[in-house]
Design a protein around this motif. Sequence first.
Motif, PDB file in Angstrom:
ATOM      1  N   VAL A  77       0.864  -1.182   0.000  1.00 54.60           N
ATOM      2  CA  VAL A  77       0.000   0.000   0.000  1.00 54.60           C
ATOM      3  C   VAL A  77       0.903   1.236   0.000  1.00 54.60           C
ATOM      4  O   VAL A  77       1.714   1.413   0.919  1.00 54.60           O
ATOM      5  CB  VAL A  77      -0.941   0.011   1.227  1.00 54.60           C
ATOM      6  CG1 VAL A  77      -1.750   1.315   1.265  1.00 54.60           C
ATOM      7  CG2 VAL A  77      -1.866  -1.198   1.190  1.00 54.60           C
ATOM      8  N   GLY A  78       0.798   2.067  -1.043  1.00 52.93           N
ATOM      9  CA  GLY A  78       1.638   3.261  -1.170  1.00 52.93           C
ATOM     10  C   GLY A  78       2.778   3.028  -2.147  1.00 52.93           C
ATOM     11  O   GLY A  78       3.940   2.964  -1.768  1.00 52.93           O
ATOM     12  N   THR A  79       2.434   2.931  -3.450  1.00 51.91           N
ATOM     13  CA  THR A  79       3.435   2.622  -4.483  1.00 51.91           C
ATOM     14  C   THR A  79       4.521   3.679  -4.579  1.00 51.91           C
ATOM     15  O   THR A  79       5.693   3.355  -4.789  1.00 51.91           O
ATOM     16  CB  THR A  79       2.756   2.533  -5.881  1.00 51.91           C
ATOM     17  OG1 THR A  79       1.571   1.741  -5.774  1.00 51.91           O
ATOM     18  CG2 THR A  79       3.689   1.949  -6.920  1.00 51.91           C
ATOM     19  N   GLY A  80       4.127   4.963  -4.475  1.00 51.52           N
ATOM     20  CA  GLY A  80       5.092   6.069  -4.608  1.00 51.52           C
ATOM     21  C   GLY A  80       5.871   5.928  -5.902  1.00 51.52           C
ATOM     22  O   GLY A  80       5.303   5.876  -6.983  1.00 51.52           O
ATOM     23  N   SER A  81       7.183   5.844  -5.801  1.00 58.29           N
ATOM     24  CA  SER A  81       8.058   5.735  -6.983  1.00 58.29           C
ATOM     25  C   SER A  81       8.032   4.339  -7.592  1.00 58.29           C
ATOM     26  O   SER A  81       8.460   4.147  -8.730  1.00 58.29           O
ATOM     27  CB  SER A  81       9.492   6.046  -6.577  1.00 58.29           C
ATOM     28  OG  SER A  81       9.981   5.013  -5.715  1.00 58.29           O
ATOM     29  N   GLY A  82       7.625   3.336  -6.800  1.00 62.95           N
ATOM     30  CA  GLY A  82       7.688   1.947  -7.253  1.00 62.95           C
ATOM     31  C   GLY A  82       8.927   1.224  -6.749  1.00 62.95           C
ATOM     32  O   GLY A  82       9.099   0.024  -7.005  1.00 62.95           O
ATOM     33  N   TYR A  83       9.795   1.923  -6.019  1.00 58.13           N
ATOM     34  CA  TYR A  83      11.066   1.307  -5.586  1.00 58.13           C
ATOM     35  C   TYR A  83      10.848   0.116  -4.642  1.00 58.13           C
ATOM     36  O   TYR A  83      11.381  -0.971  -4.864  1.00 58.13           O
ATOM     37  CB  TYR A  83      11.950   2.370  -4.914  1.00 58.13           C
ATOM     38  CG  TYR A  83      13.247   1.795  -4.390  1.00 58.13           C
ATOM     39  CD1 TYR A  83      14.226   1.332  -5.271  1.00 58.13           C
ATOM     40  CD2 TYR A  83      13.500   1.714  -3.026  1.00 58.13           C
ATOM     41  CE1 TYR A  83      15.414   0.799  -4.803  1.00 58.13           C
ATOM     42  CE2 TYR A  83      14.688   1.178  -2.543  1.00 58.13           C
ATOM     43  CZ  TYR A  83      15.643   0.729  -3.446  1.00 58.13           C
ATOM     44  OH  TYR A  83      16.810   0.194  -2.973  1.00 58.13           O
ATOM     45  N   SER A  97       0.523  -3.493  -6.034  1.00 62.54           N
ATOM     46  CA  SER A  97       0.842  -2.284  -5.277  1.00 62.54           C
ATOM     47  C   SER A  97      -0.210  -1.238  -5.584  1.00 62.54           C
ATOM     48  O   SER A  97      -0.553  -1.017  -6.746  1.00 62.54           O
ATOM     49  CB  SER A  97       2.242  -1.791  -5.668  1.00 62.54           C
ATOM     50  OG  SER A  97       2.581  -0.658  -4.896  1.00 62.54           O
ATOM     51  N   ILE A  98      -0.752  -0.591  -4.551  1.00 58.73           N
ATOM     52  CA  ILE A  98      -1.834   0.386  -4.758  1.00 58.73           C
ATOM     53  C   ILE A  98      -1.393   1.783  -4.318  1.00 58.73           C
ATOM     54  O   ILE A  98      -0.743   1.934  -3.287  1.00 58.73           O
ATOM     55  CB  ILE A  98      -3.145  -0.093  -4.072  1.00 58.73           C
ATOM     56  CG1 ILE A  98      -4.292   0.898  -4.337  1.00 58.73           C
ATOM     57  CG2 ILE A  98      -2.960  -0.342  -2.578  1.00 58.73           C
ATOM     58  CD1 ILE A  98      -5.676   0.340  -4.039  1.00 58.73           C
ATOM     59  N   GLU A  99      -1.763   2.783  -5.133  1.00 61.12           N
ATOM     60  CA  GLU A  99      -1.350   4.178  -4.912  1.00 61.12           C
ATOM     61  C   GLU A  99      -2.547   5.099  -5.141  1.00 61.12           C
ATOM     62  O   GLU A  99      -3.311   4.885  -6.073  1.00 61.12           O
ATOM     63  CB  GLU A  99      -0.195   4.505  -5.882  1.00 61.12           C
ATOM     64  CG  GLU A  99       0.182   5.966  -5.990  1.00 61.12           C
ATOM     65  CD  GLU A  99       0.580   6.573  -4.648  1.00 61.12           C
ATOM     66  OE1 GLU A  99       1.460   6.023  -3.949  1.00 61.12           O
ATOM     67  OE2 GLU A  99      -0.007   7.610  -4.277  1.00 61.12           O
ATOM     68  N   ARG A 100      -2.683   6.138  -4.281  1.00 59.31           N
ATOM     69  CA  ARG A 100      -3.841   7.028  -4.413  1.00 59.31           C
ATOM     70  C   ARG A 100      -3.615   8.165  -5.409  1.00 59.31           C
ATOM     71  O   ARG A 100      -4.561   8.840  -5.821  1.00 59.31           O
ATOM     72  CB  ARG A 100      -4.312   7.552  -3.060  1.00 59.31           C
ATOM     73  CG  ARG A 100      -3.312   8.403  -2.325  1.00 59.31           C
ATOM     74  CD  ARG A 100      -3.743   8.601  -0.882  1.00 59.31           C
ATOM     75  NE  ARG A 100      -4.907   9.443  -0.724  1.00 59.31           N
ATOM     76  CZ  ARG A 100      -4.868  10.777  -0.686  1.00 59.31           C
ATOM     77  NH1 ARG A 100      -3.726  11.412  -0.837  1.00 59.31           N
ATOM     78  NH2 ARG A 100      -5.972  11.471  -0.514  1.00 59.31           N
ATOM     79  N   THR A 103      -0.653  10.170 -10.872  1.00 62.60           N
ATOM     80  CA  THR A 103       0.671  10.541 -11.409  1.00 62.60           C
ATOM     81  C   THR A 103       1.747   9.580 -10.928  1.00 62.60           C
ATOM     82  O   THR A 103       2.597   9.132 -11.698  1.00 62.60           O
ATOM     83  CB  THR A 103       1.066  11.956 -10.911  1.00 62.60           C
ATOM     84  OG1 THR A 103      -0.008  12.836 -11.199  1.00 62.60           O
ATOM     85  CG2 THR A 103       2.333  12.459 -11.570  1.00 62.60           C
ATOM     86  N   LEU A 104       1.724   9.278  -9.624  1.00 62.16           N
ATOM     87  CA  LEU A 104       2.738   8.381  -9.064  1.00 62.16           C
ATOM     88  C   LEU A 104       2.546   6.966  -9.601  1.00 62.16           C
ATOM     89  O   LEU A 104       3.513   6.305  -9.982  1.00 62.16           O
ATOM     90  CB  LEU A 104       2.675   8.394  -7.535  1.00 62.16           C
ATOM     91  CG  LEU A 104       3.136   9.694  -6.862  1.00 62.16           C
ATOM     92  CD1 LEU A 104       2.892   9.623  -5.354  1.00 62.16           C
ATOM     93  CD2 LEU A 104       4.603   9.963  -7.149  1.00 62.16           C
ATOM     94  N   ALA A 105       1.311   6.501  -9.642  1.00 60.17           N
ATOM     95  CA  ALA A 105       1.038   5.138 -10.101  1.00 60.17           C
ATOM     96  C   ALA A 105       1.518   4.959 -11.545  1.00 60.17           C
ATOM     97  O   ALA A 105       2.168   3.961 -11.876  1.00 60.17           O
ATOM     98  CB  ALA A 105      -0.451   4.833  -9.993  1.00 60.17           C
ATOM     99  N   GLU A 106       1.224   5.964 -12.398  1.00 62.95           N
ATOM    100  CA  GLU A 106       1.619   5.842 -13.803  1.00 62.95           C
ATOM    101  C   GLU A 106       3.129   5.894 -13.962  1.00 62.95           C
ATOM    102  O   GLU A 106       3.712   5.151 -14.760  1.00 62.95           O
ATOM    103  CB  GLU A 106       0.897   6.896 -14.651  1.00 62.95           C
ATOM    104  CG  GLU A 106      -0.582   6.508 -14.806  1.00 62.95           C
ATOM    105  CD  GLU A 106      -1.456   7.553 -15.474  1.00 62.95           C
ATOM    106  OE1 GLU A 106      -0.966   8.693 -15.702  1.00 62.95           O
ATOM    107  OE2 GLU A 106      -2.635   7.236 -15.759  1.00 62.95           O
TER     108      GLU A 106
END
Length: 207
Positions: A77-83, A97-100, A103-106
């Motif tokens: 929970v909280g993809t952010g950069s994907g790191y 991975s889930i992101e709100r 922009t960050l998810a893409e």
Amino acid sequence: MQFLLTLRRRGIADQAVLRAMDEVPRERFAPGGSGSGLAYADQALPIECGQTISQPYVVAYMTEQLRVLPHHTVLEVGTGSGYQAAVLSRLAREVVSIERYRTLAEGARKRLAALGYDNVEVVIGDGLAGVPSRAPFDRIMVTAAAETVPQALVDQLTDGGVMVLPLGPHAGAQRIVRLTKAGDSVEREDLIGVRFVPLLPGQAREL
Ligand code: SAH
């Protein structure tokens, strides 16, 4: 080299976790961090939408505490950069991975695809509700601070499943907590003190 030595010196001992940290190119996830050498310094880095990637030590520590096995399906929970998702993808069969923030998810989707990490699926939405369509999960990692344990996430753990999350007031002292589900009960272990951006309800209204 120095990067792995620092992690080892701070107590990260799991070989698979150290290998995953070594394999994932952190500079590809830290805008502005590349070139300056900052991507490999043991510090948190700013990303878009006012969020941050945790310092490498905290990423490695939480990953180690999650005890991921090769056959596991993991929810982040909280993809952010994907790191962090990238690091988990080197250890698990599959990562959701889930992101709100869209922009960050893409952005994360693009970086993960460019690196060929094709066992990660990035979902846009409110991670407080988990991803019921993909549940149950063997492991769940939350990378934003929750003030209370999100029950929907506990519900989406397998029996024997483990969740690692920063828990505590948004402006105060937070701790990494490990929850282990056993039937109807949940065992709780309090680990190190940390500082995370808040876990917020709902999908972000801004991009
Ligand atoms: N794990 C990330 C860093 C996470 S920063 C990395 O490796 O780069 C915390 C992230 O959690 C932020 O991107 C923030 O937008 C996201 N977040 C906060 N609350 C959320 C929620 N309810 N659902 C999904 N994502 C959330």
